[in-house]
Design an enzyme around this catalytic site. Structure first.
Site, PDB file in Angstrom:
ATOM      1  N   GLY A  52      39.451  44.688  58.464  1.00  0.00           N
ATOM      2  CA  GLY A  52      39.852  45.948  59.081  1.00  0.00           C
ATOM      3  C   GLY A  52      41.282  46.371  58.870  1.00  0.00           C
ATOM      4  O   GLY A  52      41.802  47.219  59.609  1.00  0.00           O
ATOM      5  N   HIS A 127      33.481  51.440  35.636  1.00  0.00           N
ATOM      6  CA  HIS A 127      32.188  51.419  36.315  1.00  0.00           C
ATOM      7  C   HIS A 127      32.336  52.062  37.686  1.00  0.00           C
ATOM      8  O   HIS A 127      33.442  52.206  38.213  1.00  0.00           O
ATOM      9  CB  HIS A 127      31.678  49.986  36.463  1.00  0.00           C
ATOM     10  CG  HIS A 127      32.699  49.054  37.043  1.00  0.00           C
ATOM     11  ND1 HIS A 127      33.519  48.273  36.248  1.00  0.00           N
ATOM     12  CD2 HIS A 127      33.067  48.796  38.318  1.00  0.00           C
ATOM     13  CE1 HIS A 127      34.329  47.567  37.014  1.00  0.00           C
ATOM     14  NE2 HIS A 127      34.080  47.866  38.279  1.00  0.00           N
ATOM     15  N   ARG A 208      47.241  51.519  38.138  1.00  0.00           N
ATOM     16  CA  ARG A 208      46.873  50.237  37.555  1.00  0.00           C
ATOM     17  C   ARG A 208      45.407  50.373  37.173  1.00  0.00           C
ATOM     18  O   ARG A 208      44.562  50.717  37.999  1.00  0.00           O
ATOM     19  CB  ARG A 208      47.087  49.104  38.558  1.00  0.00           C
ATOM     20  CG  ARG A 208      46.667  47.713  38.052  1.00  0.00           C
ATOM     21  CD  ARG A 208      45.229  47.405  38.416  1.00  0.00           C
ATOM     22  NE  ARG A 208      44.860  46.013  38.167  1.00  0.00           N
ATOM     23  CZ  ARG A 208      43.630  45.535  38.286  1.00  0.00           C
ATOM     24  NH1 ARG A 208      42.635  46.345  38.646  1.00  0.00           N
ATOM     25  NH2 ARG A 208      43.373  44.280  38.058  1.00  0.00           N
ATOM     26  N   ASP A 210      41.805  49.114  35.963  1.00  0.00           N
ATOM     27  CA  ASP A 210      40.930  47.951  36.016  1.00  0.00           C
ATOM     28  C   ASP A 210      40.146  47.817  34.710  1.00  0.00           C
ATOM     29  O   ASP A 210      39.589  48.794  34.205  1.00  0.00           O
ATOM     30  CB  ASP A 210      39.971  48.123  37.205  1.00  0.00           C
ATOM     31  CG  ASP A 210      39.103  46.922  37.445  1.00  0.00           C
ATOM     32  OD1 ASP A 210      39.643  45.830  37.663  1.00  0.00           O
ATOM     33  OD2 ASP A 210      37.866  47.075  37.407  1.00  0.00           O
ATOM     34  N   GLU A 240      45.092  46.252  33.257  1.00  0.00           N
ATOM     35  CA  GLU A 240      44.703  44.869  33.544  1.00  0.00           C
ATOM     36  C   GLU A 240      44.202  44.239  32.246  1.00  0.00           C
ATOM     37  O   GLU A 240      43.014  44.238  31.950  1.00  0.00           O
ATOM     38  CB  GLU A 240      43.612  44.811  34.614  1.00  0.00           C
ATOM     39  CG  GLU A 240      43.240  43.390  35.002  1.00  0.00           C
ATOM     40  CD  GLU A 240      41.824  43.236  35.516  1.00  0.00           C
ATOM     41  OE1 GLU A 240      41.468  42.117  35.935  1.00  0.00           O
ATOM     42  OE2 GLU A 240      41.044  44.213  35.484  1.00  0.00           O
ATOM     43  N   HIS A 322      44.832  38.993  43.352  1.00  0.00           N
ATOM     44  CA  HIS A 322      43.538  38.899  44.035  1.00  0.00           C
ATOM     45  C   HIS A 322      42.461  38.302  43.143  1.00  0.00           C
ATOM     46  O   HIS A 322      41.372  37.984  43.627  1.00  0.00           O
ATOM     47  CB  HIS A 322      43.107  40.293  44.497  1.00  0.00           C
ATOM     48  CG  HIS A 322      42.870  41.244  43.368  1.00  0.00           C
ATOM     49  ND1 HIS A 322      43.882  41.690  42.542  1.00  0.00           N
ATOM     50  CD2 HIS A 322      41.735  41.814  42.904  1.00  0.00           C
ATOM     51  CE1 HIS A 322      43.372  42.502  41.638  1.00  0.00           C
ATOM     52  NE2 HIS A 322      42.077  42.594  41.829  1.00  0.00           N
ATOM     53  N   ASP A 323      42.741  38.142  41.850  1.00  0.00           N
ATOM     54  CA  ASP A 323      41.746  37.639  40.901  1.00  0.00           C
ATOM     55  C   ASP A 323      41.919  36.164  40.566  1.00  0.00           C
ATOM     56  O   ASP A 323      41.108  35.605  39.815  1.00  0.00           O
ATOM     57  CB  ASP A 323      41.804  38.449  39.596  1.00  0.00           C
ATOM     58  CG  ASP A 323      41.141  39.810  39.729  1.00  0.00           C
ATOM     59  OD1 ASP A 323      40.130  39.908  40.454  1.00  0.00           O
ATOM     60  OD2 ASP A 323      41.625  40.775  39.112  1.00  0.00           O
ATOM     61  N   ASP A 367      38.611  33.385  44.584  1.00  0.00           N
ATOM     62  CA  ASP A 367      37.937  34.431  45.345  1.00  0.00           C
ATOM     63  C   ASP A 367      36.687  33.874  46.041  1.00  0.00           C
ATOM     64  O   ASP A 367      35.880  33.205  45.385  1.00  0.00           O
ATOM     65  CB  ASP A 367      37.576  35.560  44.358  1.00  0.00           C
ATOM     66  CG  ASP A 367      36.745  36.661  44.967  1.00  0.00           C
ATOM     67  OD1 ASP A 367      36.818  36.850  46.188  1.00  0.00           O
ATOM     68  OD2 ASP A 367      36.015  37.325  44.201  1.00  0.00           O
ATOM     69  N   ARG A 371      42.080  35.667  49.421  1.00  0.00           N
ATOM     70  CA  ARG A 371      42.195  36.955  50.104  1.00  0.00           C
ATOM     71  C   ARG A 371      42.246  36.797  51.624  1.00  0.00           C
ATOM     72  O   ARG A 371      41.702  37.614  52.359  1.00  0.00           O
ATOM     73  CB  ARG A 371      41.039  37.863  49.664  1.00  0.00           C
ATOM     74  CG  ARG A 371      41.013  38.083  48.155  1.00  0.00           C
ATOM     75  CD  ARG A 371      39.761  38.791  47.670  1.00  0.00           C
ATOM     76  NE  ARG A 371      39.771  38.922  46.213  1.00  0.00           N
ATOM     77  CZ  ARG A 371      38.836  39.541  45.502  1.00  0.00           C
ATOM     78  NH1 ARG A 371      37.780  40.079  46.107  1.00  0.00           N
ATOM     79  NH2 ARG A 371      38.930  39.605  44.182  1.00  0.00           N
TER      80      ARG A 371
END
Length: 490
Positions: A52, A127, A208, A210, A240, A322-323, A367, A371
């Site tokens: 949240g 995508h 950025r 993706d 990226e 985050h990857d 992941d 996170r």
């Protein structure tokens, strides 16, 4: 051709925010779409649950980011989506309601700009998602949909949810939740171009992009650059791309890429065999095998040979994202290794990028564990935070650390040194990743560079060789620092 990049990025220190996990605050008015069940903030992150975080929370944290020295923010996707990371875009013109919607984002953007903090958004244009209107129409109406050629339908029937059946449409990495656009369709191309233009006109400072290498349509990203730069020539376009990216950094496409080619070797040198392979083997950035100083210098020189100097000055230099697993966890939870990697990051050409929470010691494996929500203050590693603050402040204060030339100086065992020089300012950075203290005489290592040095940062010590010189430097084990050249004694 003369390569031109955004001037402001050369002086930027970025902070990457995963919006669901950074900060949440009570909306200033009733938002029924936000009155939903959320995961407890401090519990382990899950693939599907929401914590949240929202834009009002980020606004509340801007003072903290300023105190850290941040002057640019990169946000992972913010548009309406049915996943906590929001890479499954439903509507490119609507900010996710859980984040506060377009209204909250506009307030955040204004507040950030009031503090002279730039904002870069994540563009997921390879995508969309099953819930994206044009693809959802195909699911509802089959071959009667007017948007069939917006995607790559191979045969009928489509199976968007039942994994026991063939999907029958092209999706990113065969994930049927992520149908790929047909970029050869002029309408699709124009649709994406207009999205890019729209948010630049709303005031964002760049994109950025993706997985841009997945878009095979000739000239697509060149046109994207031209149209974005026509609105704001100083907009930052960063792709990226995890590997050497010369084809994308010729001045016609991107300004920079996420510099994983810097991240891997930097951790391999800072941590050596402390790197935990299970956290590092899957992603394609190689913080292993362990590197000594000569091996690290070779990697850095190879990197510096890849691109024009103008490009190097705006590369997005990260050690976590985050990857990938968080840098501290990759390096075996060894804080000294983290401090060394941050020292190398903050003194390297390009724009350093801190993944939210790294500066206070947030840990996390691959992941979704990388996170976790931003921790409460009582859980912070305040020494690591002070290390970040001090280095960022020095970067802002010294042009040599931003736009100065970079020259390797020495590589001996596990001691690496380099020079950053801008006009008359000369700084030397020394990093000792070994277990023993190291002492060197800079007047011997670099004759002519200078005989009098002073510690600018770090636990280094300087001793006088003669009355006229101060050039004998001791670098304690597992540490590093910055030296500044003094004018010759009168």
């Amino acid at each position: 051709m003369t390569i031109r990049t955004p001037e402001w990025v050369k002086h930027a220190v970025f902070y990457q925010i995963f919006p669901d996990r950074f900060a949440r605050s009570q909306p200033p008015h009733h938002c029924p779409e936000m009155a939903v069940t959320l995961e407890p903030w401090d519990t382990a992150p899950t693939l599907a649950g929401y914590k949240g975080g929202n834009f009002w929370g980020i606004i509340d944290k801007l003072d903290y980011l300023q105190s850290l020295g941040i002057n640019a923010i990169y946000l992972t996707p913010i548009f309406q989506s049915t996943c906590n990371h929001r890479y499954h875009t439903h509507d490119y013109y609507r900010v996710d309601p859980l984040l506060g919607g377009n209204e909250a984002f506009a307030e955040f953007l204004a507040a950030a700009h009031d503090r002279h903090i730039r904002v870069v958004l994540d563009g997921v244009f390879n995508h969309a998602s099953r819930g994206f209107f044009f693809f959802n129409d195909i699911l509802e109406n089959g071959p009667h949909s007017p948007w069939l050629d917006w995607f790559k339908v191979e045969r009928w029937p489509l199976s968007a949810y039942d994994g026991r059946l063939p999907a029958n449409y092209v999706s990113w990495v065969n994930n049927r939740a992520l149908p790929q656009f047909n970029h050869d369709n002029p309408a699709v191309r124009e649709y994406i171009m207009q999205i890019g233009e729209y948010w630049i006109r709303q005031g964002i400072d760049g994109w950025r992009l993706d997985v841009p290498f997945e878009v095979k349509t000739p000239g697509f990203w060149e046109e994207f650059r031209d149209r974005i730069k026509a609105i704001n020539p100083e907009a930052y376009i960063v792709g990226e791309v995890w590997k050497p990216a010369a084809e994308w950094l010729d001045g016609k496409t991107f300004d920079a890429v996420m510099n994983y080619v810097f991240a891997g070797p930097t951790m391999a040198f800072a941590a050596g065999d402390r790197v935990v392979l299970k956290h590092a083997e899957i992603p394609d950035y190689y913080p292993y095998p362990a590197l000594d100083a000569a091996g690290y210098q070779a990697k850095i020189e190879e990197l510096l040979d890849l691109y024009d100097w103008e490009i190097h000055q705006v590369q997005l230099n990260l050690i976590s994202s985050h990857d990938i697993a968080r840098a501290l966890t990759v390096m075996g939870d060894d804080v000294a290794s983290m401090q060394l990697a941050v020292l190398l990051q903050m003194t390297f050409p390009g724009a350093p990028c801190i993944y939210y929470g790294d500066e206070v010691g947030l840990r996390g494996s691959l992941d979704p564990d990388c996170r976790w929500a931003f921790p409460a203050e009582e859980k912070w590693d305040t020494d690591l935070l002070k290390h970040h603050q001090a280095l960022i402040q020095l970067r802002h204060q010294h042009p040599a650390l931003r736009t100065g030339a970079y020259h390797p100086l020495m590589a001996d065992g596990l001691l690496y040194g380099f020079v950053r020089q801008h006009s008359q300012e000369v700084l030397v950075v020394l990093v000792n990743s070994g277990e023993g203290d190291r002492t060197i005489d800079l007047s011997q290592v670099a004759p002519g560079l200078g005989d009098r040095w002073q510690v600018l940062y770090g636990p280094l010590t300087v001793e006088s060789k003669t009355e006229e010189t101060q050039s004998v430097i001791t670098v304690p084990s597992r540490s590093g620092g910055i030296l500044t050249r003094l004018e010759p004694a009168a």
